[in-house]
Design an enzyme around this catalytic site. Structure first.
Site, PDB file in Angstrom:
ATOM      1  N   LYS A 157       0.875  -1.183   0.000  1.00  0.00           N
ATOM      2  CA  LYS A 157       0.000   0.000   0.000  1.00  0.00           C
ATOM      3  C   LYS A 157       0.909   1.229   0.000  1.00  0.00           C
ATOM      4  O   LYS A 157       1.087   1.897   1.024  1.00  0.00           O
ATOM      5  CB  LYS A 157      -0.905  -0.044   1.240  1.00  0.00           C
TER       6      LYS A 157
HETATM    7  N1  PPE Z   1      -7.737  -1.879  -2.899  1.00  0.00           N
HETATM    8  C1  PPE Z   1      -7.213  -0.642  -2.870  1.00  0.00           C
HETATM    9  C2  PPE Z   1      -6.481  -0.142  -4.060  1.00  0.00           C
HETATM   10  C3  PPE Z   1      -7.373   0.140  -1.719  1.00  0.00           C
HETATM   11  O1  PPE Z   1      -6.845   1.358  -1.697  1.00  0.00           O
HETATM   12  C4  PPE Z   1      -8.077  -0.377  -0.618  1.00  0.00           C
HETATM   13  C5  PPE Z   1      -8.264   0.450   0.617  1.00  0.00           C
HETATM   14  C6  PPE Z   1      -8.602  -1.687  -0.696  1.00  0.00           C
HETATM   15  C7  PPE Z   1      -8.401  -2.403  -1.841  1.00  0.00           C
HETATM   16  C8  PPE Z   1      -9.324  -2.325   0.461  1.00  0.00           C
HETATM   17  O2  PPE Z   1      -8.418  -2.612   1.511  1.00  0.00           O
HETATM   18  P1  PPE Z   1      -8.895  -2.678   3.040  1.00  0.00           P
HETATM   19  O3  PPE Z   1      -9.203  -1.310   3.452  1.00  0.00           O
HETATM   20  O4  PPE Z   1      -7.744  -3.284   3.759  1.00  0.00           O
HETATM   21  O5  PPE Z   1     -10.087  -3.568   3.088  1.00  0.00           O
HETATM   22  N2  PPE Z   1      -8.311   1.836   0.386  1.00  0.00           N
HETATM   23  C9  PPE Z   1      -8.009   2.749   1.463  1.00  0.00           C
HETATM   24  C10 PPE Z   1      -7.701   4.141   0.982  1.00  0.00           C
HETATM   25  C11 PPE Z   1      -8.831   4.946   0.494  1.00  0.00           C
HETATM   26  C12 PPE Z   1      -8.434   6.375   0.250  1.00  0.00           C
HETATM   27  O6  PPE Z   1      -9.122   7.035  -0.521  1.00  0.00           O
HETATM   28  O7  PPE Z   1      -7.468   6.842   0.825  1.00  0.00           O
HETATM   29  C13 PPE Z   1      -9.089   2.718   2.536  1.00  0.00           C
HETATM   30  O8  PPE Z   1     -10.179   2.236   2.285  1.00  0.00           O
HETATM   31  O9  PPE Z   1      -8.800   3.159   3.642  1.00  0.00           O
END
Ligand code: PPE
Length: 310
Positions: A157
């Site tokens: 990330k």
């Molecule tokens: N894919 C991506 C690309 C992504 O950024 C997130 C979270 C997920 C999947 C889901 O991951 P999880 O939160 O562990 O279930 N995206 C984060 C950032 C959003 C933002 O705009 O900043 C979030 O949801 O916190």
């Protein structure tokens, strides 16, 4: 945005407006940072952080993939976050830990630059809107492909990698959609700009697996567990683009978005064009888990100790 009083910066709580970095911070130029998105929910026992340890573990893994040692232990970061929430008097919030290569050398080798750690927390409402969470959102398949392991590290990330999500999100919103769905370099479905994706067809739930270029979402894992506990079959495999419009139901998961149904993809209604029954059932159970209403998933919550006298 909503602000809070304090931010945790390299071991100290500083005032929100004083949380500043140098303009030659390496990460500002080259994207050399990693971050997390975490949520804390108001429960009867006070604020509780959803799957805190898993998020902090992922932060360390994201950092390791970019050659950064986080200069704080997981327990130190956990306690820092507790203190930050308590001192800000937040009852529910979004938490953003950030690990960056700081000010030092310029140029592409960051290894001599200091590794800095920041944690912010603020109140953040429904990412794709309350209305979207209730009735579903409309997505567009992005013309941008999800970053591939041939050039970057989909499982980390990392800040710089989010330019990919930013382009997809801007393209989708300018075209009048709520969210973008990204395919990978082979044309198979990966995920939303900031969410993982699940497809339901004939009662079977399918989501791209680890070998697809996805972020291994913590809510993705939680929803797989919940759906399995509810008796559904969850299959992790590559998803063809056409499986989205042909699905009975589709939903997105993420920390910010929580569980948001998709009601349309590329102007084609999914199922009846409203959130379906399986999506609703899982969404209800997931919401209960987030808010500490399900004893079965109580160990997913990290309660923030409230200092005595407050
Ligand atoms: N894919 C991506 C690309 C992504 O950024 C997130 C979270 C997920 C999947 C889901 O991951 P999880 O939160 O562990 O279930 N995206 C984060 C950032 C959003 C933002 O705009 O900043 C979030 O949801 O916190």
């Amino acid at each position: 945005m909503n602000t809070a009083d304090l931010i945790w910066a390299n071991g100290e709580l500083v005032a929100w407006e004083d949380a500043k970095v140098h303009v030659l911070t390496h990460a500002l130029h080259y994207g050399t940072g990693v971050f997390e998105g975490i949520r804390a929910y108001e429960t009867e026992q006070g604020p509780a952080i959803f799957r805190h340890r898993e998020h902090l573990e992922r932060l360390e893994k994201s950092a390791r993939l970019y050659y950064m040692d986080v200069p704080y232990s997981l327990d130190e970061l956990r306690e820092a976050t507790h203190e930050l929430i308590a001192r800000n008097g937040l009852r529910s919030c979004y938490i953003r830990p950030l690990v960056v290569r700081g000010y030092g050398e310029m140029g592409l080798n960051p290894l001599e630059n200091p590794v800095e750690v920041y944690i912010a927390a603020w109140e953040w409402g429904a990412y794709l809107g309350e209305e979207g969470k209730a009735n579903g959102v409309r997505a567009k398949t992005s013309s941008y492909r999800r970053i591939s392991p041939e050039s970057l590290i989909p499982h980390s990330k990392a800040s710089g990698q989010y330019l990919n999500s930013v382009l997809a999100k801007v393209e989708a919103t300018k075209a009048g959609y709520d969210e973008a769905i990204l395919l990978d370099h082979k044309g198979v479905v990966c995920e939303g700009a900031g969410e993982n994706v699940f497809v339901i067809r004939d009662g079977v739930i399918t989501t791209p697996g680890h070998t697809s270029s996805i972020l291994d979402g913590i809510n993705r894992r939680s929803v797989i567990e919940i759906a399995t506990d509810l008796g559904y079959t969850v299959v992790e495999r590559e998803l063809a683009r056409a499986e989205l419009p042909l699905a009975d139901e589709v939903f997105l998961t993420g920390t910010a978005a929580e569980l948001t149904p998709l009601r349309e993809i590329d102007d084609i209604p999914i199922g009846d064009g409203v959130p379906g029954p399986i999506t609703r059932e899982i969404q209800g159970m997931f919401d209960d888990a987030l808010h500490g209403r399900t004893p079965q998933y109580a160990d997913w919550l990290d309660l923030v100790p409230v200092p005595s006298g407050t």
